[in-house]
Design an enzyme around this catalytic site. Structure first.
Site, PDB file in Angstrom:
ATOM      1  N   HIS A  23      73.835  34.424   2.619  1.00  0.00           N
ATOM      2  CA  HIS A  23      74.601  34.157   3.913  1.00  0.00           C
ATOM      3  C   HIS A  23      76.173  33.397   3.734  1.00  0.00           C
ATOM      4  CE1 HIS A  23      72.289  30.524   5.461  1.00  0.00           C
ATOM      5  NE2 HIS A  23      73.592  30.009   5.123  1.00  0.00           N
TER       6      HIS A  23
HETATM    7  P1  TYD Z   1      67.283  31.155   6.935  1.00  0.00           P
HETATM    8  O1  TYD Z   1      68.378  31.057   7.492  1.00  0.00           O
HETATM    9  O2  TYD Z   1      67.177  32.436   6.714  1.00  0.00           O
HETATM   10  O3  TYD Z   1      66.673  30.580   5.806  1.00  0.00           O
HETATM   11  P2  TYD Z   1      67.728  30.166   4.258  1.00  0.00           P
HETATM   12  O4  TYD Z   1      69.349  29.927   4.767  1.00  0.00           O
HETATM   13  O5  TYD Z   1      67.739  28.525   3.591  1.00  0.00           O
HETATM   14  O6  TYD Z   1      67.300  31.495   3.771  1.00  0.00           O
HETATM   15  O7  TYD Z   1      66.821  30.708   8.213  1.00  0.00           O
HETATM   16  C1  TYD Z   1      65.125  30.946   7.924  1.00  0.00           C
HETATM   17  C2  TYD Z   1      64.092  30.932   9.827  1.00  0.00           C
HETATM   18  O8  TYD Z   1      64.659  29.657  10.132  1.00  0.00           O
HETATM   19  C3  TYD Z   1      65.879  31.316  10.725  1.00  0.00           C
HETATM   20  O9  TYD Z   1      64.613  32.031  11.090  1.00  0.00           O
HETATM   21  C4  TYD Z   1      66.493  31.018  11.201  1.00  0.00           C
HETATM   22  C5  TYD Z   1      65.690  29.816  11.533  1.00  0.00           C
HETATM   23  N1  TYD Z   1      66.224  27.963  11.153  1.00  0.00           N
HETATM   24  C6  TYD Z   1      65.817  27.746  12.697  1.00  0.00           C
HETATM   25  O10 TYD Z   1      65.544  28.062  13.495  1.00  0.00           O
HETATM   26  N2  TYD Z   1      66.957  26.310  13.090  1.00  0.00           N
HETATM   27  C7  TYD Z   1      67.480  26.128  11.810  1.00  0.00           C
HETATM   28  O11 TYD Z   1      68.513  24.660  12.229  1.00  0.00           O
HETATM   29  C8  TYD Z   1      67.314  26.482  10.661  1.00  0.00           C
HETATM   30  C9  TYD Z   1      68.229  26.125   9.002  1.00  0.00           C
HETATM   31  C10 TYD Z   1      66.713  27.475  10.388  1.00  0.00           C
END
Ligand code: TYD
Length: 138
Positions: A56
């Site tokens: 992302h």
């Molecule tokens: P995601 O952004 O997909 O993780 P990464 O980019 O590290 O692979 O986040 C995974 C899940 O966690 C998604 O459902 C959103 C949640 N999340 C939170 O609730 N709070 C946060 O601070 C972060 C980073 C993610």
């Protein structure tokens, strides 16, 4: 919007205080070291070696990543070109500006990725579809 220069994104040294009596190292990130106020801290761990995280870009959020333990690769993409940077030292961090697509991959066993970020969690700040990012970064 002009493409962000990925060559300007470099590993930043974090001050390290080595113990004179051989008790190990201490690294510290104080106020004013980063170009943003830290509003949130999170960390990734137990990531299988064949998994990738990220995938992302952010509209506003800036982020500082540190491999607290182990190693992983950060692939940066500005919409035109890509660059991969390996994080494998707890006293070096990667400052990722907003508007850059990132993928984290090749996690070693026991790797821990610490993330210091400039914003609280807000899903509306994410661009999660690569095609949307390409349109955004043009
Ligand atoms: P995601 O952004 O997909 O993780 P990464 O980019 O590290 O692979 O986040 C995974 C899940 O966690 C998604 O459902 C959103 C949640 N999340 C939170 O609730 N709070 C946060 O601070 C972060 C980073 C993610």
């Amino acid at each position: 919007m002009s493409y962000i220069n990925l060559e300007k994104i470099a590993l930043k040294e974090i001050p390290k205080i080595s113990d004179p009596d051989g008790r190990g190292n201490l690294s510290v990130i104080e106020k004013d070291v980063l170009p943003f106020v830290i509003k949130r801290v999170y960390y990734l761990y137990d990531v299988p070696s064949d998994s990738s995280r990220g995938g992302h870009a952010h509209i506003e959020l800036q982020q500082f990543l540190i491999a607290l333990s182990g190693s992983f690769d950060v692939v940066l993409d500005n919409g035109k070109s890509r660059r991969s940077i390996t994080l494998n030292r707890p006293n070096k961090g990667l400052l990722i500006p907003s508007g850059v697509w990132r993928e984290l991959e090749n996690f070693s066993a026991g790797a821990v990725c610490l993330s210091l970020v400039s914003e609280v969690y807000q899903e509306s700040d994410y661009i999660r579809e690569y095609q949307d990012f390409l349109n955004y970064s043009k």
